[in-house]
Design a protein around this motif. Structure first.
Motif, PDB file in Angstrom:
ATOM      1  N   ARG A 206      -4.107   2.945   9.046  1.00 45.27           N
ATOM      2  CA  ARG A 206      -4.619   2.023   9.620  1.00 45.27           C
ATOM      3  C   ARG A 206      -6.005   2.245  10.371  1.00 45.27           C
ATOM      4  O   ARG A 206      -6.884   1.700  10.655  1.00 45.27           O
ATOM      5  CB  ARG A 206      -3.778   1.447  10.917  1.00 45.27           C
TER       6      ARG A 206
ATOM      7  N   ALA B 236      -5.575   0.004   6.113  1.00 47.80           N
ATOM      8  CA  ALA B 236      -4.849  -1.286   5.912  1.00 47.80           C
ATOM      9  C   ALA B 236      -3.538  -1.038   6.549  1.00 47.80           C
ATOM     10  O   ALA B 236      -3.183   0.085   7.005  1.00 47.80           O
ATOM     11  CB  ALA B 236      -4.352  -1.487   4.605  1.00 47.80           C
ATOM     12  N   ASP B 237      -2.833  -1.980   7.002  1.00 48.33           N
ATOM     13  CA  ASP B 237      -1.729  -2.030   7.594  1.00 48.33           C
ATOM     14  C   ASP B 237      -0.244  -2.440   6.564  1.00 48.33           C
ATOM     15  O   ASP B 237      -0.474  -3.454   6.141  1.00 48.33           O
ATOM     16  CB  ASP B 237      -1.607  -2.887   8.892  1.00 48.33           C
TER      17      ASP B 237
ATOM     18  N   THR C 271       2.594  -3.170   7.076  1.00 55.69           N
ATOM     19  CA  THR C 271       3.517  -4.212   7.209  1.00 55.69           C
ATOM     20  C   THR C 271       2.845  -5.737   7.156  1.00 55.69           C
ATOM     21  O   THR C 271       3.799  -6.745   7.312  1.00 55.69           O
ATOM     22  CB  THR C 271       3.868  -4.020   8.836  1.00 55.69           C
ATOM     23  N   GLU C 272       1.614  -5.960   6.720  1.00 55.51           N
ATOM     24  CA  GLU C 272       1.127  -7.026   6.713  1.00 55.51           C
ATOM     25  C   GLU C 272       0.854  -7.403   5.314  1.00 55.51           C
ATOM     26  O   GLU C 272       0.102  -6.942   4.557  1.00 55.51           O
ATOM     27  CB  GLU C 272      -0.407  -7.148   7.150  1.00 55.51           C
ATOM     28  N   ASP C 273       1.132  -8.512   4.746  1.00 52.93           N
ATOM     29  CA  ASP C 273       1.094  -9.057   3.455  1.00 52.93           C
ATOM     30  C   ASP C 273      -0.195  -9.137   3.000  1.00 52.93           C
ATOM     31  O   ASP C 273      -0.336  -8.691   1.786  1.00 52.93           O
ATOM     32  CB  ASP C 273       1.764 -10.530   3.230  1.00 52.93           C
ATOM     33  N   ALA C 274      -1.002  -9.639   3.913  1.00 50.75           N
ATOM     34  CA  ALA C 274      -2.445  -9.753   3.411  1.00 50.75           C
ATOM     35  C   ALA C 274      -3.127  -8.309   3.218  1.00 50.75           C
ATOM     36  O   ALA C 274      -3.814  -8.017   2.142  1.00 50.75           O
ATOM     37  CB  ALA C 274      -3.241 -10.444   4.238  1.00 50.75           C
ATOM     38  N   ASP C 275      -2.777  -7.323   3.906  1.00 52.94           N
ATOM     39  CA  ASP C 275      -3.304  -6.031   3.819  1.00 52.94           C
ATOM     40  C   ASP C 275      -2.668  -5.438   2.385  1.00 52.94           C
ATOM     41  O   ASP C 275      -3.487  -4.703   1.544  1.00 52.94           O
ATOM     42  CB  ASP C 275      -3.006  -5.190   4.786  1.00 52.94           C
TER      43      ASP C 275
ATOM     44  N   TRP D 248       9.531  -2.545  15.856  1.00 54.44           N
ATOM     45  CA  TRP D 248       8.226  -1.796  15.107  1.00 54.44           C
ATOM     46  C   TRP D 248       8.885  -0.991  14.130  1.00 54.44           C
ATOM     47  O   TRP D 248       8.295  -0.670  13.098  1.00 54.44           O
ATOM     48  CB  TRP D 248       7.638  -0.943  16.429  1.00 54.44           C
TER      49      TRP D 248
ATOM     50  N   ARG E 288       9.973  -2.572  10.879  1.00 52.40           N
ATOM     51  CA  ARG E 288       8.783  -2.794  10.343  1.00 52.40           C
ATOM     52  C   ARG E 288       8.097  -2.068   9.518  1.00 52.40           C
ATOM     53  O   ARG E 288       8.022  -2.039   8.394  1.00 52.40           O
ATOM     54  CB  ARG E 288       7.933  -4.049  11.159  1.00 52.40           C
TER      55      ARG E 288
ATOM     56  N   GLY F 234       7.669  -1.925   5.657  1.00 55.02           N
ATOM     57  CA  GLY F 234       6.285  -1.322   5.095  1.00 55.02           C
ATOM     58  C   GLY F 234       6.851  -0.648   3.662  1.00 55.02           C
ATOM     59  O   GLY F 234       6.001  -0.917   2.524  1.00 55.02           O
TER      60      GLY F 234
ATOM     61  N   LYS G 287       7.530  -3.581   1.065  1.00 56.79           N
ATOM     62  CA  LYS G 287       6.523  -4.156   0.789  1.00 56.79           C
ATOM     63  C   LYS G 287       5.799  -3.476  -0.350  1.00 56.79           C
ATOM     64  O   LYS G 287       5.209  -4.129  -1.213  1.00 56.79           O
ATOM     65  CB  LYS G 287       5.574  -4.661   1.968  1.00 56.79           C
TER      66      LYS G 287
END
Length: 265
Positions: free
Chosen positions: A45, A64-65, A67-71, A111, A114, A119, A122
């Protein structure tokens, strides 16, 4: 052990993505692999830390993160444009809180699940088609000895790492038909700059007590060397599970602490 096993061969992949690369074991793994000539995509991140790592190692960095789908979609796109990978190394994770179940904070548990579990899931889902196509892909997941036995004050972290370990074991069974190698590395006590500090909500005194009196906890570099060794073996060699602890930690419930060590520190 046959000394030839540790020598790079044409069977050894040379392109990896490493998560959690801004600090600790992830950062040390990027250094270990780039030093051996690998092309490494480093994900975390904190962009400023990644830029320093890139300048030092030549790694391709992707802030990037996970845990975020867009990332995750962006990571996949950038790695694909950069030539792809054949090794995915899921290092990102961590612990928050050391309370017993009765006092546990749901936000800390959320947290941990995730980051450690979702993570990993994903990133693995995103890259499976690429790794399958290689027919010699590798996924290495860093879990913990906390995935082997529960301990008081560790339930949230135990739960997350037990789940990540189950994910890893299932993945090995599901993907063997694609010749996918799945490795799990389970470190015990590792002293890094941030792990215990983050777990103790920034309390430096509480974080220091985690390692108090222990002669030689593992370092991030120790674990990174094990990761490097595991992924550079010929592809037909799968180190399913690698448990490593400092000598002073014979088990989760038995750690030798010496007051003289504390005095020397």
């Amino acid at each position: 052990m046959n000394a030839q096993l540790n020598k790079p061969t044409t069977d050894v992949p040379q392109r990896a993505l490493v998560t959690g690369a801004s600090t600790g074991i992830g950062q040390a793994t990027v250094r270990a692999l780039t030093a051996q000539g690998w092309q490494v995509f480093a994900v975390a991140r904190r962009a400023e830390r990644l830029e320093r790592l890139a300048a030092e190692t030549g790694a391709i960095v992707i802030p990037a993160d996970i845990t975020e789908d867009a990332d995750v979609a962006r990571i996949l796109a950038e790695v694909t444009a950069g030539g792809g990978i054949d090794t995915l190394i899921n290092i990102a994770g961590g612990a928050r809180g050391a309370e017993k179940v009765a006092e546990g904070k749901s936000e800390d548990w959320d947290w941990m699940y995730r980051v450690n579990v979702l993570g990993t899931m994903k990133l693995t889902q995103a890259f499976l088609p690429m790794l399958r196509a290689e027919r010699r892909g590798t996924v290495l997941n860093l879990t913990s000895t906390a995935a082997l036995v529960a301990y008081e004050g560790g339930a949230g972290y135990n739960a997350a790492k037990f789940a990540q370990r189950a994910l890893t074991q299932a993945l090995r069974l599901e993907e063997v038909e694609h010749n996918l190698r799945v490795i799990e590395v389970l470190p015990g006590m590792v002293q890094t700059e941030e792990f215990a500090l983050n777990r103790m909500a920034g309390n430096k005194e509480a974080a220091a007590k985690v390692y108090q009196g222990v002669a030689a906890p593992l370092t991030a570099e120790d674990v990174a060397e094990v990761v490097r060794y595991a992924v550079t073996l010929p592809h037909h060699v799968n180190l399913d599970e690698i448990v490593l602890r400092p000598v002073a930690q014979a088990a989760a419930h038995k750690v030798i602490r010496n007051a003289r060590v504390e005095a020397q520190d």
